[in-house]
Scaffold this motif. Structure first.
Motif, short mmCIF file in Angstrom:
data_model
loop_
_atom_site.label_atom_id
_atom_site.label_comp_id
_atom_site.label_asym_id
_atom_site.label_seq_id
_atom_site.Cartn_x
_atom_site.Cartn_y
_atom_site.Cartn_z
N ASN A 101 -7.22 7.52 -12.93
CA ASN A 101 -8.48 8.09 -13.42
C ASN A 101 -8.92 9.25 -12.52
OD1 ASN A 101 -10.09 7.19 -11.23
ND2 ASN A 101 -10.58 5.25 -12.22
N PRO A 102 -9.99 9.99 -12.88
CA PRO A 102 -10.36 11.19 -12.11
C PRO A 102 -10.61 10.93 -10.62
CG PRO A 102 -11.49 11.19 -14.22
CD PRO A 102 -10.78 9.88 -14.12
N ILE A 103 -11.30 9.83 -10.29
CA ILE A 103 -11.57 9.53 -8.88
C ILE A 103 -10.26 9.23 -8.15
CG2 ILE A 103 -12.60 7.79 -7.34
CD1 ILE A 103 -14.96 7.62 -9.26
N GLN A 104 -9.39 8.41 -8.75
CA GLN A 104 -8.11 8.07 -8.13
C GLN A 104 -7.22 9.30 -7.97
OE1 GLN A 104 -6.97 5.21 -11.05
NE2 GLN A 104 -8.30 3.58 -10.23
N THR A 105 -7.30 10.21 -8.95
CA THR A 105 -6.51 11.45 -8.87
C THR A 105 -6.96 12.28 -7.67
OG1 THR A 105 -6.19 11.49 -11.27
CG2 THR A 105 -5.95 13.59 -10.09
N GLN A 106 -8.28 12.35 -7.45
CA GLN A 106 -8.80 13.19 -6.37
C GLN A 106 -8.45 12.64 -4.98
OE1 GLN A 106 -12.65 14.70 -7.24
NE2 GLN A 106 -13.20 15.13 -5.12
N ILE A 107 -8.38 11.32 -4.84
CA ILE A 107 -8.12 10.74 -3.52
C ILE A 107 -6.63 10.45 -3.29
CG2 ILE A 107 -10.42 9.67 -3.47
CD1 ILE A 107 -9.13 7.00 -4.13
N LEU A 119 -12.83 6.95 3.97
CA LEU A 119 -13.96 6.22 3.40
C LEU A 119 -14.11 6.67 1.96
CD1 LEU A 119 -16.48 4.37 3.70
CD2 LEU A 119 -17.76 6.40 4.40
N VAL A 120 -14.10 5.68 1.04
CA VAL A 120 -14.25 5.98 -0.39
C VAL A 120 -15.49 5.27 -0.89
CG1 VAL A 120 -13.20 5.85 -2.67
CG2 VAL A 120 -11.75 6.17 -0.65
N GLY A 121 -16.52 6.05 -1.23
CA GLY A 121 -17.75 5.51 -1.81
C GLY A 121 -17.82 5.89 -3.27
N ALA A 122 -17.83 4.89 -4.13
CA ALA A 122 -17.88 5.14 -5.57
C ALA A 122 -18.50 3.91 -6.24
CB ALA A 122 -16.48 5.41 -6.12
N PRO A 123 -19.11 4.09 -7.42
CA PRO A 123 -19.77 2.94 -8.06
C PRO A 123 -18.79 1.84 -8.45
CG PRO A 123 -19.83 4.89 -9.47
CD PRO A 123 -19.27 5.33 -8.18
N THR A 124 -19.31 0.61 -8.57
CA THR A 124 -18.49 -0.53 -8.99
C THR A 124 -17.89 -0.24 -10.36
OG1 THR A 124 -20.00 -1.98 -7.82
CG2 THR A 124 -18.55 -3.01 -9.42
N GLY A 125 -16.60 -0.57 -10.50
CA GLY A 125 -15.92 -0.35 -11.77
C GLY A 125 -15.21 0.98 -11.87
N SER A 126 -15.17 1.74 -10.76
CA SER A 126 -14.53 3.06 -10.82
C SER A 126 -13.10 3.05 -10.29
CB SER A 126 -15.37 4.08 -10.03
OG SER A 126 -15.59 3.63 -8.72
N GLY A 127 -12.57 1.87 -9.96
CA GLY A 127 -11.15 1.78 -9.57
C GLY A 127 -10.90 2.07 -8.10
N ARG A 313 -18.69 7.21 -12.98
CA ARG A 313 -17.87 6.02 -13.23
C ARG A 313 -17.12 6.24 -14.54
NH1 ARG A 313 -20.30 1.47 -15.95
NH2 ARG A 313 -19.68 0.05 -14.29
N PRO A 314 -15.92 5.66 -14.69
CA PRO A 314 -15.11 5.92 -15.89
C PRO A 314 -15.82 5.55 -17.18
CG PRO A 314 -13.83 4.76 -14.21
CD PRO A 314 -15.24 4.80 -13.73
N VAL A 315 -16.64 4.48 -17.13
CA VAL A 315 -17.40 4.07 -18.32
C VAL A 315 -18.89 4.28 -18.02
CG1 VAL A 315 -17.92 2.19 -19.90
CG2 VAL A 315 -15.64 2.35 -18.88
N GLY A 486 -19.35 -2.67 -18.80
CA GLY A 486 -18.48 -1.57 -19.20
C GLY A 486 -17.04 -1.86 -18.84
N ARG A 487 -16.20 -2.10 -19.84
CA ARG A 487 -14.80 -2.43 -19.59
C ARG A 487 -13.95 -1.19 -19.82
NH1 ARG A 487 -14.49 -6.64 -24.19
NH2 ARG A 487 -15.70 -4.96 -25.09
N PRO A 488 -13.29 -0.67 -18.78
CA PRO A 488 -12.57 0.60 -18.90
C PRO A 488 -11.58 0.65 -20.05
CG PRO A 488 -12.70 -0.07 -16.61
CD PRO A 488 -13.27 -1.19 -17.41
N GLN A 489 -10.90 -0.46 -20.35
CA GLN A 489 -9.89 -0.42 -21.41
C GLN A 489 -10.50 -0.55 -22.82
OE1 GLN A 489 -9.92 -2.54 -18.85
NE2 GLN A 489 -7.93 -2.65 -17.81
N PHE A 490 -11.74 -1.05 -22.93
CA PHE A 490 -12.27 -1.38 -24.25
C PHE A 490 -13.54 -0.63 -24.64
CE2 PHE A 490 -10.34 -5.18 -22.29
CZ PHE A 490 -9.27 -5.37 -23.16
#
Length: 956
Positions: A101-107, A119-127, A313-315, A486-490
């Motif tokens: 996903n975009p966050i994972q791509t950037q890091i 250090l990776v700070g991102a909202p819950t559910g962002s992978g 966040r992805p969702v 929010g379920r990323p796949q659904f």
């Protein structure tokens, strides 16, 4: 605010009679605006007595506001990276998806291609977990390359030039056992099965042997467990071989367990400087306000610090905050049930829903109310997605009655009081869509990953047993719960409904997406002295200045300079900061000195200079105990001037009181109305505690232990969870009691402490017959048959022939009183193979050493061999049906003078194989004559298998 006539905070607070002499502390958060107001006013108004009002002005004259926080990291508009970027087919199979996903791509580049602390700070559910997995894959890659290179080197070089491959290890530290267990389950399936990477869980639930820890690639643990483990880093090569430490949910640094994380980071950085081996630190958190401070402390370069906005966040998440009036907690919770049902019908009629509540009781009440509201609805949603036959199969295996009642309506409940099988079953039902609604406690947000379309947070308060009142969940917990929506796949979006007490509605609307800065909790709750004691015992702190330097390694020091007012420092000049740190260390040293943990050498003005660790301090550090606990043990069990204390033993029931008085049991929860339950069950125990102490956690611990020793049923499921918790702690606490009594030279008290350990493992009283540890021996008449035939101890039963026992205990064609069925007898005999047949022999010799004065000093040495006989168990597995987890054998060897009660020497021994050899050194008598000592072999896990041999010493 008197200038604006505005109330920023109000709450109802009750003073308990028993606490009226103690200082009470209330914490709450209020906004402060620039320019700073002249003052705010706090009113404390009695709800019953006219004129009983206290007014206190709060001035902001000396308040130093912290600096403005740096902006968040921007999410770059990058092309999603395909997993082929890993350039390894094996690694690609670990991930279920084709692109990051975009966050994972950037890091990705920083995590997988560099060894930088991050250090990776991102909202819950962002992978965020993928960041840890990429860093782990880098370590796996390096290990494989290094092993291959060393193998090739050794093939081309001689034996004297051979190199040894040292495997780099990964340590994952999760904030709680549930999260660690979930991570182990997931990574074993993906990493261990596919990459043959060994993953080991190290928590209170699981304590593997040193050999298993040594061979592990990834250790998954909790902060407390790794803190205790890493204290002996000099002797543990797997600690020194750690090259990557992952701190999950590191934003919890400001909460109760935060100080432990601070100590771990400081220690691991110190170890890296001593060993010359770089250790990569990776912190994962939600979006942070002061990420730069956290990053500086972890040693993170600016290019490796990622702190994304809460909205990224992805969702996408749509949040509704609703306020509910009412001063009293329970009625207010009841008024939230109808809006909860309405939210489900409005936002998630056919999709999964998580309802978070504050307590186990609330899970049951909320689920029952949702069922009632559904039954009263003309067009109710269908929460159940199972056929009748399938439902019946599920209900047949459910143990918990409340869960069995609600499942037929498509609603589940989930909390720590459920047994493991029920919890796993309800998780699977929810995950597969068989039930649509799951009512759960907040721990589920941190543990099992069960995302839903809608999350309802029914109340943001919980009952804090320590302060005897309802307090707010930390904002981080509320965000974690919301993050499950929010379920990323659904889903294209998630929904969250946050139900709060009306006066706090504006607070939550403002701060849910404006996170607080993370502050250090190192100075709170008298925690620091225990950590300082551990470093003194390890030799890291030997001077006062070492202690001050130690504080500068912590996150507390970083925040002290940025936000001094928060920590009680009025002026952040270098001189004032140095004085403040010195005062903190002096206070720690004074407290540790009073506890008998350290000795301090002072200058002419009384200022501490040199600091020396005492035996009590080393015991506290080794067993991970509070200095207050070890002070209690030293005063009750340690060396004393009363000679009669040596000749007699402290009775076991008094030792139980001392055990339950440990500071570690201060945190045992006494929930609402549990004092009444404690009064009821106190009537069933051997030694009832005083009636006035029924709401005391130490009293509750004593009651639980006594029920365990008597094998009595407990009234509610919560008590079984609490019993498991206190037993987990009891092993190390009792071992510390043994060490303190042994160090004090008190033979009979030390032996009784060892018997207390046997009681704990076998769930029997010390004066019970050891035969009762065998299955079916409690049946009426079985003991009578054994005793009448002369078998009065466990050892005699184990040494009897099977034929003799069968003739004695089995029925002869017809039922007889006290007879066992053949199946029961076979079960009993199968248990015999767990019991060890240990044989102890010794040889005595003398050795002499030259003292500093040039005199020869002679000491005695016993060379002892422990050997397993062919009949008994050949491993160190233990039969302990009432002990909540797997236990390994534990043995003590003790040399004592039974005539005067002096303990001369002791040692703890593990007999892993068939033979173990050890030695005891002891002082020989000063006066000439013939002496008889006794050598004791005491089991720490079995009753009735203790041995003693006479040791004759002739002194000329």
């Amino acid at each position: 605010d008197p200038a604006n006539h505005h109330i920023y905070h109000s709450e109802l607070w009750m003073l308990e009679k028993k606490d009226h002499k103690d200082m009470q502390t209330l914490n709450f958060t209020i906004p402060v605006f620039e320019p700073l107001p002249e003052q705010y006013i706090v009113h404390a108004i009695n709800d019953r007595w006219l004129g009983s009002v206290q007014v206190m002005p709060i001035t902001f004259k000396h308040l130093i506001l912290p600096e403005k926080f740096p902006p968040h990291s921007d999410l770059l508009d990058l092309q999603p990276l395909a997993i082929q970027a890993l350039h390894n087919k094996e690694y690609e199979k670990i991930f279920k998806y084709s692109h990051f996903n975009p966050i994972q791509t950037q890091i990705f580049w920083t995590m997988f291609h560099t060894d930088k602390c991050s250090l990776v700070g991102a909202p819950t559910g962002s992978g965020k977990t993928v960041a840890a997995e990429l860093a782990i894959l880098r370590v796996v890659d390096k290990n494989r390359s290094n092993e291959r290179a060393i193998r090739e080197w050794n093939q081309t070089h001689g034996a004297d030039e051979r190199k040894k491959f040292v495997k780099e290890k990964v340590v994952y530290i999760g904030p709680m056992k549930a999260l660690v267990h979930e991570r182990v389950k997931d990574w074993k399936r993906r990493f261990q099965d596919r990459l043959k990477v060994s993953i080991v869980e190290l928590t209170g639930e699981a304590s593997p042997s040193p050999a298993i820890l040594h061979g592990a690639d990834i250790l998954c643990t909790t902060p407390e467990k790794w803190d205790g483990t890493s204290r002996q880093w000099h002797a543990r090569d797997y600690v020194r071989a750690t090259s990557l430490i992952i701190f999950d949910e590191i934003h919890l640094l400001g909460q109760d367990r935060g100080p432990i994380l601070e100590v771990i980071v400081s220690r691991m950085r110190y170890i890296a400087t001593q060993t010359g081996r770089a250790t990569r630190l990776l912190g994962l958190s939600t979006a942070l306000a002061n990420a730069s401070d956290l990053g500086d402390w972890l040693g993170v370069e600016r290019s490796a610090l990622f702190n994304f906005r809460p909205s990224v966040r992805p969702v996408p998440l749509e949040t509704h905050v609703q306020g509910f009036p009412g001063q009293h907690y329970c009625p207010r919770m009841a008024t939230m049930n109808k809006p909860t049902y309405t939210s489900i019908c409005t936002y998630s009629r056919n999709k999964p829903v998580l309802v978070f509540v504050a307590s186990r009781r609330q899970t049951r009440l909320t689920a029952q109310d949702l069922i009632s509201l559904s039954n009263a609805d003309e067009n109710p949603p269908q929460f159940m997605n199972m056929k009748d036959l399938q439902l019946q199969k599920v209900l047949d295996v459910v143990k918990d009655s409340a869960l069995r009642d609600v499942i037929p309506f498509g609603i589940g409940i989930h909390h720590a009081g459920l047994n493991g099988r029920d919890r796993t079953l309800v998780e699977q039902l929810f995950l597969t869509g068989k039930i649509q609604v799951l009512v759960c406690t907040a721990t589920l947000a941190w543990g099992v990953n069960l995302p839903a379309h809608l999350v309802v947070i029914k109340g943001t308060e919980y009952y804090d047993a320590k302060t005897k009142r309802y307090v707010d969940f930390p904002i981080t917990d509320v965000l974690q719960m919301m993050g499950r929506a929010g379920r990323p796949q659904f889903d294209n979006e998630g929904k969250a409904c946050v139900f709060v007490h009306a006066p706090k509605k504006n607070f939550y609307k403002k701060f849910l997406y404006s996170p607080f800065p993370v502050e250090s909790a190192l100075l709170q709750e008298d925690i620091l002295p225990d950590h300082v004691n551990a470093e003194i015992a390890a030799g890291t702190i030997v001077h006062m200045q070492d202690g001050v330097d130690y504080l500068t390694w912590t996150f507390f020091y970083r925040r002290l300079l940025r936000n001094p007012s928060f920590y009680g420092l009025e002026e952040a000049t270098p001189k004032k900061v140095a004085e403040f740190l010195s005062e903190i260390m002096e206070n720690c040293c004074e407290e540790l000195e009073e506890s008998g943990c350290i000795e301090v050498e002072r200058d002419d003005h009384g200022k501490p200079l040199e600091i020396y660790a005492c035996t009590a301090g080393r015991i506290a550090a080794y067993y991970y105990l509070s200095h207050k606990t070890i002070s209690l043990f030293s005063s009750k069990l340690g060396e004393t001037e009363d000679e009669t204390a040596y000749a007699s033993a402290i009775p076991v029931h008094e030792l139980l009181d001392i055990l339950c008085g440990a500071e570690e049991y201060e945190q045992l929860p006494v929930r609402h109305n549990e004092d009444l339950i404690n009064s009821d069950i106190a009537a069933n125990v051997r030694y009832p505690p005083p009636e006035y102490a029924m709401d005391d956690p130490h009293t509750k611990a004593a009651l639980l232990f006594m029920h365990h020793f008597s094998r009595l049923a407990l009234p509610i499921s919560d008590y079984y969870t609490d019993l498991k918790s206190i037993i987990d702690n009891a092993v190390r606490i009792i071992q510390a009691m043994v060490d303190v009594a042994s160090n004090g030279g008190r033979l009979f008290t030390a032996l009784n402490c060892m018997h207390l350990m046997q009681m704990l493992v076998q769930a029997r009283w010390a004066d019970d017959s050891s035969i009762l540890c065998l299955p079916f021996t409690e049946r009426k008449g079985v003991m009578d048959r054994l005793v009448s035939s002369g078998l009065v101890s466990l050892a005699q039963v184990l040494n009897s022939s099977v034929d003799k026992l069968q003739h004695l205990l089995c029925e002869n064609g017809k039922y007889q009183r006290g007879a066992l069925t053949r199946k029961q007898f076979v079960t009993m005999v199968d248990v015999f193979k767990f019991y060890p047949d240990m044989h102890m022999v010794y040889k005595m010799r003398r050795t002499s050493e030259t003292t500093e004065e040039g005199e020869k000093e002679e000491t005695g040495v016993l060379d002892i061999t422990l050997r397993r006989g062919p009949k008994g168990c050949q491993t160190d597995d233990v039969y302990s049906p009432k002990y909540p987890k797997k236990m390994r054998e534990l043995w003590w060897i003790v040399l004592g003078d039974a005539t005067c009660g002096d303990l001369l020497a002791t040692k703890r021994v593990n007999v892993n194989g068939k033979v173990a050899r050890t030695s005891l050194t002891f002082d020989l008598p000063e006066e000439a004559g013939d002496y008889t000592y006794y050598l004791y072999l005491i089991s720490g896990t079995y009753m009735g298998l203790d041995q003693q041999l006479p040791v004759h010493v002739t002194q000329e």
